[in-house]
Design an enzyme around this catalytic site. Sequence first.
Site, short mmCIF file in Angstrom:
data_model
loop_
_atom_site.label_atom_id
_atom_site.label_comp_id
_atom_site.label_asym_id
_atom_site.label_seq_id
_atom_site.Cartn_x
_atom_site.Cartn_y
_atom_site.Cartn_z
N LYS A 22 89.71 22.60 -28.24
CA LYS A 22 90.62 22.14 -27.18
C LYS A 22 90.37 20.68 -26.85
O LYS A 22 91.30 19.88 -26.75
CB LYS A 22 90.40 23.02 -25.94
CG LYS A 22 91.01 22.46 -24.67
CD LYS A 22 90.71 23.34 -23.48
CE LYS A 22 89.44 23.03 -22.74
NZ LYS A 22 89.42 21.79 -21.97
N ASN A 23 89.09 20.33 -26.69
CA ASN A 23 88.78 18.96 -26.24
C ASN A 23 88.99 17.90 -27.32
O ASN A 23 89.00 16.71 -27.03
CB ASN A 23 87.34 18.88 -25.72
CG ASN A 23 87.21 19.55 -24.36
OD1 ASN A 23 88.20 20.01 -23.79
ND2 ASN A 23 86.00 19.62 -23.84
N CYS A 116 87.91 18.60 -8.95
CA CYS A 116 88.05 19.98 -9.41
C CYS A 116 86.76 20.72 -9.07
O CYS A 116 85.86 20.14 -8.48
CB CYS A 116 88.34 20.04 -10.90
SG CYS A 116 86.96 19.55 -11.89
N ARG A 121 84.98 14.03 -10.21
CA ARG A 121 85.55 13.57 -11.47
C ARG A 121 86.52 12.38 -11.28
O ARG A 121 87.72 12.49 -11.55
CB ARG A 121 86.23 14.73 -12.21
CG ARG A 121 85.25 15.85 -12.44
CD ARG A 121 85.81 16.93 -13.27
NE ARG A 121 85.82 16.62 -14.69
CZ ARG A 121 86.23 17.46 -15.62
NH1 ARG A 121 86.66 18.65 -15.30
NH2 ARG A 121 86.20 17.12 -16.88
N ASP A 307 79.02 21.62 -21.06
CA ASP A 307 79.96 22.74 -21.22
C ASP A 307 79.28 24.02 -21.71
O ASP A 307 79.94 25.06 -21.80
CB ASP A 307 81.09 22.34 -22.19
CG ASP A 307 82.08 21.38 -21.55
OD1 ASP A 307 81.98 21.12 -20.34
OD2 ASP A 307 82.96 20.86 -22.28
N ARG A 399 92.67 28.79 -20.01
CA ARG A 399 92.86 27.36 -20.25
C ARG A 399 92.14 26.91 -21.52
O ARG A 399 92.55 25.94 -22.15
CB ARG A 399 92.31 26.56 -19.06
CG ARG A 399 93.21 26.54 -17.86
CD ARG A 399 92.69 25.53 -16.85
NE ARG A 399 92.19 24.38 -17.56
CZ ARG A 399 91.03 23.76 -17.29
NH1 ARG A 399 90.27 24.17 -16.32
NH2 ARG A 399 90.65 22.72 -18.00
C1 UD1 Z 1 85.08 15.76 -20.96
C2 UD1 Z 1 85.39 17.18 -21.39
C3 UD1 Z 1 84.61 18.17 -20.54
C4 UD1 Z 1 83.12 17.85 -20.60
C5 UD1 Z 1 82.89 16.38 -20.26
C6 UD1 Z 1 81.43 15.97 -20.45
C7 UD1 Z 1 87.66 17.04 -22.19
C8 UD1 Z 1 89.09 17.38 -21.98
N1 UD1 Z 1 86.81 17.41 -21.23
O1 UD1 Z 1 85.50 15.62 -19.60
O2 UD1 Z 1 84.84 19.48 -21.05
O3 UD1 Z 1 82.44 18.66 -19.68
O4 UD1 Z 1 83.69 15.53 -21.08
O5 UD1 Z 1 81.02 16.22 -21.74
O6 UD1 Z 1 87.28 16.50 -23.22
N2 UD1 Z 1 82.97 9.61 -14.53
C9 UD1 Z 1 83.08 8.63 -13.57
N3 UD1 Z 1 84.16 7.79 -13.62
C10 UD1 Z 1 85.11 7.88 -14.59
C11 UD1 Z 1 84.98 8.88 -15.57
C12 UD1 Z 1 83.88 9.72 -15.52
O7 UD1 Z 1 82.24 8.51 -12.67
O8 UD1 Z 1 86.05 7.07 -14.59
C13 UD1 Z 1 81.80 10.54 -14.48
C14 UD1 Z 1 82.22 11.99 -14.27
O9 UD1 Z 1 82.44 12.29 -12.91
C15 UD1 Z 1 81.03 12.72 -14.85
C16 UD1 Z 1 80.63 11.82 -16.03
O10 UD1 Z 1 81.19 10.54 -15.75
O11 UD1 Z 1 79.99 12.75 -13.93
C17 UD1 Z 1 81.11 12.29 -17.38
O12 UD1 Z 1 82.50 12.55 -17.30
P1 UD1 Z 1 83.47 12.41 -18.56
O13 UD1 Z 1 82.65 12.26 -19.79
O14 UD1 Z 1 84.49 11.38 -18.27
O15 UD1 Z 1 84.16 13.84 -18.58
P2 UD1 Z 1 85.65 14.18 -18.97
O16 UD1 Z 1 86.14 13.23 -20.00
O17 UD1 Z 1 86.45 14.35 -17.72
#
Ligand code: UD1
Length: 429
Positions: A22-23, A116, A121, A307, A399
């Site tokens: 999915k990711n 969420c 996030r 995850d 999902r």
């Molecule tokens: C993706 C995955 C999710 C997985 C996560 C971490 C998808 C669709 N989802 O989520 O399943 O758990 O990677 O491996 O691929 N952060 C900030 N600011 C930002 C962006 C992120 O502070 O602008 C923080 C987040 O709150 C979190 C960390 O960075 O603490 C990592 O998040 P991120 O790697 O961005 O996760 P996702 O891409 O949302």
Amino acid sequence: MDYLEIEGGNTLKGDITISGAKNAALPIIAATLLSDKALTLDNLPNVVDIRTLLKLLSILGGEVTHHNTTAHINNHNITSTKALYEIVSQMRASILVLGPLLSRFGECEVSLPGGCAIGQRPIDLHLKALEAMGAKIEIKGGYVHAIAPNGLQGAKIIFDKITVGGTENIIMAAALAHGTTTIVNAAKEPEVVQLCEMIRDAGVKIEGIGTNELSIEGTGGKTLHFKPVKIIPDRIEAGTYLCAGAITYSTITLHKVNHTHIRATINKLESMGCSFDIKDESITIHPASLLKPVNLITLEYPGFPTDMQAQFMALAVMAKGESLIEERLFENRFMHVSELNRMGADIWLKGNVAAVKGVDVLYGAEVMATDLRASSALVLAALVAQGTTHVKRIYHLDRGYDNLEGKLSKLGAKITRKQEPWVERRKQQ
Ligand code: UD1
């Protein structure tokens, strides 16, 4: 609303096939917006998140046909660049259309996804990076309004924190930008790698694929012509079924897996006493004689994936001894703890660390799924609990897990999808 009824205490046995990730599929679907030609995606998992993002493409004017694991997409005639709240609120990953829409059309509006269950996030790092590439961004009425009338410009982006979605958004933005973009402290998850490969195979020069530093030479606004893409296997789905084998002391074989992507999960299961036969694209788990406790810290790839944290919590509950689990990525990713404790687990939380004392027995209960991976931890616990467990709110599972109950039933689990009586009553009316 659907729920799962699980009768615990059965040993599992047999083979299952792992679905596409999915990711990996989500950013790849978003990346199709970088092209105005038809392309085919294959090995898509049959999960709600994929259908949601394909629906978003259709709303934007894309032509999408989707059957089983294949989608044909043509984004030649995009008529809107607004990703509405109604879709983004269903799935945070919709924010991935921000980079490609902005780089192709020079403007877009994307609803802010909001927090969420697993934490706030934020998307501040995505926005800061796009601003560094020349975008003007305003937040109004819950939407990100972004414009770059003369196209995005290549820039040096240094992420303060490793972000998977942020890296993916900027890779897509950079693909059509003017000049070269360097991303320092980039995520290097296999899903990011597949996105890079798809864009590279369309003729964009990308260096550093699979490392923390990427360099992308943008096409200066010229849209891309993608080759067909076959989505990589889902490493989290694979890890979850390995945990199902481990917790039920069963031998099971998974097909269509990439074992290099699940190395961290395999290592932890080995430390708990499980062993493995690994062949090209299949992996067989042999159970431990007695599950040993585990200490783990979630990290970015190739570290232990956040995850898989909830699923290992379920395993730790049934291990002999005390385990420590530290969550470093998401501040609130312990919603499964109280539900596991309701089944008889002995888990203490302090900040982002959970101390898990192994118990001899869990008891079936009514439990509530709170997020995608937390839900699968409850299913794992239910497989070994005494009696019947009802896992409610399984729309979270739908999902991201392709036919979970079908695959577990094939392995011999007693698991049935049911509907709340009020839904059944309404159907009969
Ligand atoms: C993706 C995955 C999710 C997985 C996560 C971490 C998808 C669709 N989802 O989520 O399943 O758990 O990677 O491996 O691929 N952060 C900030 N600011 C930002 C962006 C992120 O502070 O602008 C923080 C987040 O709150 C979190 C960390 O960075 O603490 C990592 O998040 P991120 O790697 O961005 O996760 P996702 O891409 O949302």
